[in-house]
Structure formats: structure tokens, C-alpha cells
Design a protein around this motif. Structure first.
Motif, PDB file in Angstrom:
ATOM      1  N   ASP A  29       0.527   2.515  11.089  1.00 17.00           N
ATOM      2  CA  ASP A  29      -0.577   1.632  11.109  1.00 17.00           C
ATOM      3  C   ASP A  29      -0.559   0.666  12.226  1.00 17.00           C
ATOM      4  O   ASP A  29      -1.510   0.326  12.793  1.00 17.00           O
ATOM      5  CB  ASP A  29      -0.741   0.848   9.682  1.00 17.00           C
ATOM      6  N   THR A  35       0.841  -1.052   0.073  1.00 18.57           N
ATOM      7  CA  THR A  35      -0.036   0.031  -0.161  1.00 18.57           C
ATOM      8  C   THR A  35       1.086   1.248   0.121  1.00 18.57           C
ATOM      9  O   THR A  35       1.883   1.568   0.873  1.00 18.57           O
ATOM     10  CB  THR A  35      -1.027  -0.123   1.223  1.00 18.57           C
ATOM     11  N   ASP A  53       5.065  -2.482   8.693  1.00 18.72           N
ATOM     12  CA  ASP A  53       4.481  -1.052   8.684  1.00 18.72           C
ATOM     13  C   ASP A  53       5.964  -0.303   8.782  1.00 18.72           C
ATOM     14  O   ASP A  53       6.741  -0.260   9.720  1.00 18.72           O
ATOM     15  CB  ASP A  53       4.029  -1.096   9.960  1.00 18.72           C
ATOM     16  N   PRO A  82      -8.392   3.022   6.140  1.00 16.20           N
ATOM     17  CA  PRO A  82      -7.797   1.686   5.463  1.00 16.20           C
ATOM     18  C   PRO A  82      -8.362   1.461   3.981  1.00 16.20           C
ATOM     19  O   PRO A  82      -9.358   1.783   3.620  1.00 16.20           O
ATOM     20  CB  PRO A  82      -8.414   0.628   6.396  1.00 16.20           C
ATOM     21  N   THR A 141       2.637  -4.971   3.052  1.00 13.17           N
ATOM     22  CA  THR A 141       3.696  -3.949   3.316  1.00 13.17           C
ATOM     23  C   THR A 141       2.971  -2.643   3.099  1.00 13.17           C
ATOM     24  O   THR A 141       2.551  -2.432   2.351  1.00 13.17           O
ATOM     25  CB  THR A 141       4.967  -3.937   2.610  1.00 13.17           C
ATOM     26  N   GLY A 142       2.954  -1.809   4.407  1.00 10.49           N
ATOM     27  CA  GLY A 142       2.329  -0.578   4.390  1.00 10.49           C
ATOM     28  C   GLY A 142       3.415   0.425   4.472  1.00 10.49           C
ATOM     29  O   GLY A 142       4.137   0.509   5.267  1.00 10.49           O
ATOM     30  N   GLU A 148      -3.525   3.053   6.501  1.00  9.60           N
ATOM     31  CA  GLU A 148      -3.612   2.411   5.092  1.00  9.60           C
ATOM     32  C   GLU A 148      -4.292   0.900   5.451  1.00  9.60           C
ATOM     33  O   GLU A 148      -5.044   0.457   4.879  1.00  9.60           O
ATOM     34  CB  GLU A 148      -2.344   2.155   4.536  1.00  9.60           C
ATOM     35  N   LEU A 149      -3.467   0.368   6.779  1.00 10.52           N
ATOM     36  CA  LEU A 149      -4.297  -0.945   6.807  1.00 10.52           C
ATOM     37  C   LEU A 149      -5.142  -1.050   8.160  1.00 10.52           C
ATOM     38  O   LEU A 149      -4.938  -0.306   9.374  1.00 10.52           O
ATOM     39  CB  LEU A 149      -2.727  -1.838   7.250  1.00 10.52           C
TER      40      LEU A 149
END
Length: 313
Positions: free
Chosen positions: A255, A198, A292, A205, A219-220, A230-231
Motif C-alpha cells: 500500500d 486490515t 504497511d 481500499p 496496520t495493513g 487495502e489502504l
């Protein structure tokens, strides 16, 4: 004495992919081993312009230099024909305090070190047989992550989910023209890939935890300020392994921190991402794994110093 200033053309000539990957890998490992000095980043927001600014500093213990970096992200810029990101890195002697040089990189080094870190961690944590890649975002970081990861392992289908259909289609067409076949995908399709990245400035999210398959690596890299997210916390609740590039930063504005505050993860439930780059990762069989990444100043310092050494060799 005139202060040396190097622009993007010179920086691009000096910074080979191997130099970037080696500098970022070494800095992540050093940070995980507590061989760095990294103060908390400074954040500024510009809501009226949909922009933000970060000021980050860092040093690898024993290194000859440290850096102070200013980088901005103004997300309406592409509509005016301007890049979203800009920045400058100041390289300073850790022995005399004198400024060695200004790298007028326009955010290039930040973009490279972010993509290199994301690609290295994704590659290390993903299953050896993982090939499909889901990408959320259609900007520079999305493109760079695809390119950097493809340099580390074979990638099959690339599924791209973006907010704008037209931009997503154009992004996929560009990737395909460069030999990386990609197609637009729904959020559910992209979240169901073997590897998911992301790369957005989202404040909520971008995917649902239930859409992520068992055995996937997520993987954010976009949640680098407290208001970004994002997550979903539920994804961290499913994770058999959680990696963070900086424990305190990720708790404060990553996140991982959102998940901890939601009660979906323990505050001590993460491992330093750099430790996973020191050797083979013992991946929980069939488990979802999550990284993260909030961006660490020590990576900027290592990469900027390596580039400056090449420029002044």
C-alpha cells in the motif's frame, strides 16, 4: 536418509506464543539493521480460481539455516469447506546446503508470523491508551491478529467489518464466545477505532482516510501482491509516521507503493518497522500512524528454525 517431515500437530506443540513473538521480533529488528538476506518474492496468480501463490526465501546473517517457503491463498476455498491458505516450509542448512527438514505446516507458520508481526507493530505504534480495535476482514488473519494483539495489550471493543453480513456476524459470535467481545460494524465505524487492522485480499481500499481519527494507528497486512490494495493513498498523506517491514517490497507491491505512485507519500518517507521494536516509539502527538506489512522471508526463516530446534531438541 529419510527426510524428516513434521506436520501441524507437532508444530503446534513446539511453537508457543512466546517462541513465535520472540522469533518474529528478532527477525524484524535484524532486517531493519540489514542483517538479513531476502531475495524478491516470486508471485503467481490464478484469477479463475481466485487464488495466488508466493514463494519466499530468507536468512538471518550468521544463522545456521535458511528457508524456502511456498504458501498459497485460494479465497473461494471456505465455500467448499476448505481453508483459504496452505503451504510448506523447507529448512536448509546454510553450512552444507542439505535440507534439514520439511515443515508441512499447511500455511500455519506464515499465518502466525504474519499475525505476530502485525500485532507487535500495532502495539508499538499505537497510543499507550488505545483500546478500541477496528478489524477489516473475517478470515484467519483477522482472528489471529485480534488474539495476538490481545496478548500484548488490553483491548476493549472490537469492531468488525466484513463483506458478508452473515460471515461477519458468525465471526463476532465466535470471538464473543471465546471471551473477546466483538460486534459487526460499518466501514466508517471500524475505521474510527483507536487501532485499525486490515486483513483482506482486497484490490481496492477498504476504508476512507477521512474516517480514520487523529491519533489512530492503522496496520495493513493484506497488500502482498501488486494487484492488492487495502489502504487509500490519502491515508498516507495524513500520516505522521509510516513504517514498512521491507522498504523495497512495500514500494513494489504494498500500500505504501500505491501511495508513493499517487504522489501522496515520498518514496523515502518510511521507517523500518523493526527499528520501532528496539525501544519506545516517539509517536507524533495526535498524528495518524500507518504500518504497511508485506511479509518478509527472514521472518519465515527465523520462526521455522526456532520451531525445528524445538522439534529436534
Amino acid at each position: 536418509m529419510t527426510l524428516p517431515v513434521f506436520g501441524t500437530a507437532a508444530i503446534e506443540r513446539a511453537a508457543t506464543p512466546r517462541l513465535v513473538l520472540d522469533a518474529v521480533r528478532g527477525a524484524l529488528i535484524a532486517h531493519a539493521e540489514r542483517r538479513t538476506s531476502v531475495p524478491p518474492p516470486l508471485h503467481l496468480r490464478f484469477p479463475d480460481a481466485d487464488g495466488d501463490c508466493h514463494v519466499k526465501a530468507g536468512r538471518i546473517t550468521g544463522a545456521a539455516d535458511f528457508t524456502v517457503k511456498i504458501v498459497t491463498g485460494f479465497y473461494r476455498n471456505p465455500g467448499a469447506g476448505l481453508p483459504s491458505n496452505h503451504g510448506v516450509v523447507c529448512v536448509v542448512s546454510a553450512r552444507t546446503g542439505r535440507i534439514r527438514a520439511i515443515l508441512d505446516d499447511q500455511g500455519l507458520l506464515t499465518a502466525w508470523r504474519t499475525a505476530a508481526a502485525g500485532a507487535l507493530i500495532t502495539h508499538a505504534m499505537a497510543r499507550p491508551d488505545a483500546t478500541t480495535l477496528g478489524v477489516f476482514g473475517t478470515g484467519e488473519q483477522a482472528r489471529l491478529h485480534i488474539d495476538w494483539l490481545a496478548g500484548l495489550r488490553p483491548i476493549g471493543a472490537v469492531l468488525v467489518h466484513g463483506r458478508s453480513r452473515a460471515r461477519t456476524r458468525a465471526f463476532c459470535d465466535e470471538l464473543t464466545a471465546r471471551g473477546r467481545p466483538a460486534r459487526p460494524a460499518s466501514a466508517e465505524e471500524a475505521a474510527g477505532a483507536d487501532m485499525v487492522i486490515t486483513a483482506t485480499p482486497a484490490t481496492a481500499p477498504v476504508l476512507q482516510a477521512a474516517h480514520v481519527r487523529d491519533g489512530a494507528q492503522v496496520t495493513g497486512i493484506g497488500a502482498d501482491m501488486p494487484h492488492k490494495n487495502e489502504l487509500p493513498p490519502a491515508l498516507f498523506a495524513r500520516a505522521g509516521m509510516i513504517a514498512t517491514d521491507d522498504h523495497d517490497q512495500c514500494l513494489d507491491h504494498g500500500d505504501f507503493g500505491h501511495a508513493v505512485r499517487a504522489g501522496a507519500a515520498a518514496a523515502t518517507g518510511d521507517v523500518p518497522a523493526g527499528l520501532l521494536l528496539s525501544g519506545p516509539v516517539e509517536r507524533p502527538a495526535g498524528a495518524v500512524t500507518v504500518a504497511d506489512l508485506t511479509g518478509v522471508g527472514a521472518l519465515d526463516a527465523a520462526l521455522a528454525s526456532a520451531v525445528l530446534d524445538e522439534l529436534t531438541r
